[in-house]
Design a protein around this motif. Structure first.
Motif, short mmCIF file in Angstrom:
data_model
loop_
_atom_site.label_atom_id
_atom_site.label_comp_id
_atom_site.label_asym_id
_atom_site.label_seq_id
_atom_site.Cartn_x
_atom_site.Cartn_y
_atom_site.Cartn_z
N ASN A 60 38.23 17.52 -20.95
CA ASN A 60 39.60 17.98 -20.78
C ASN A 60 40.28 17.16 -19.69
OD1 ASN A 60 39.30 20.00 -22.68
ND2 ASN A 60 38.63 21.51 -21.17
N GLY A 61 41.46 16.69 -19.98
CA GLY A 61 42.22 15.96 -18.98
C GLY A 61 43.10 16.91 -18.19
N LYS A 62 43.55 16.46 -17.07
CA LYS A 62 44.43 17.27 -16.23
C LYS A 62 45.83 17.27 -16.83
CE LYS A 62 42.06 16.67 -11.87
NZ LYS A 62 42.19 16.25 -10.47
N SER A 97 46.86 15.57 -9.56
CA SER A 97 46.72 16.20 -8.26
C SER A 97 47.97 16.04 -7.40
CB SER A 97 45.51 15.62 -7.53
OG SER A 97 45.34 16.23 -6.28
N GLN A 98 48.53 14.85 -7.38
CA GLN A 98 49.74 14.61 -6.58
C GLN A 98 50.90 15.44 -7.13
OE1 GLN A 98 51.19 10.60 -6.62
NE2 GLN A 98 52.24 10.84 -4.69
N GLY A 99 50.95 15.61 -8.42
CA GLY A 99 52.01 16.42 -9.03
C GLY A 99 51.90 17.88 -8.64
N GLN A 102 53.24 18.32 -5.11
CA GLN A 102 54.71 18.32 -5.12
C GLN A 102 55.23 19.65 -5.67
OE1 GLN A 102 56.46 15.13 -7.36
NE2 GLN A 102 58.54 15.84 -7.01
N LEU A 103 54.62 20.15 -6.74
CA LEU A 103 55.03 21.42 -7.33
C LEU A 103 54.84 22.55 -6.32
CD1 LEU A 103 55.96 23.07 -9.81
CD2 LEU A 103 53.56 23.19 -10.48
N LYS A 104 53.76 22.50 -5.55
CA LYS A 104 53.50 23.53 -4.55
C LYS A 104 54.62 23.59 -3.52
CE LYS A 104 50.37 22.69 -1.41
NZ LYS A 104 49.07 22.51 -0.73
N TRP A 105 55.01 22.44 -3.00
CA TRP A 105 56.05 22.42 -1.96
C TRP A 105 57.42 22.77 -2.54
CZ3 TRP A 105 54.35 23.04 2.62
CH2 TRP A 105 53.12 22.52 3.01
#
Length: 69
Positions: free
Chosen positions: A8-10, A14-16, A19-22
């Motif tokens: 399974n791919g992401k 991770s960087q996305g 950014q979504l978190k902030w």
């Protein structure tokens, strides 16, 4: 891994996710702590950020499904 299986791919790199978190935190009116990480915030606040991130990811996935049909 056995032949014929795929990993399974992401969906979000991770960087996305960072950014979504902030972005989600700022939409909820939560500013970045001085230390620069979310570990200084109470678990209730972090949980609300995570919950809203999941809602956004589900909505984005549902939208991509509806556009693909």
């Amino acid at each position: 891994m056995a032949a014929g299986q795929k990993s399974n791919g992401k969906l979000f790199p991770s960087q996305g996710l960072e950014q979504l978190k902030w972005e989600t935190a700022s939409e909820l009116g939560i500013s970045a702590p001085q230390s620069g990480n979310m570990g200084d915030l109470p678990s209730r606040v972090n949980g609300s950020i995570g919950g809203n991130m999941v809602k956004k990811m589900v909505a984005a996935y549902e939208q991509s499904l509806s556009q693909g049909q």
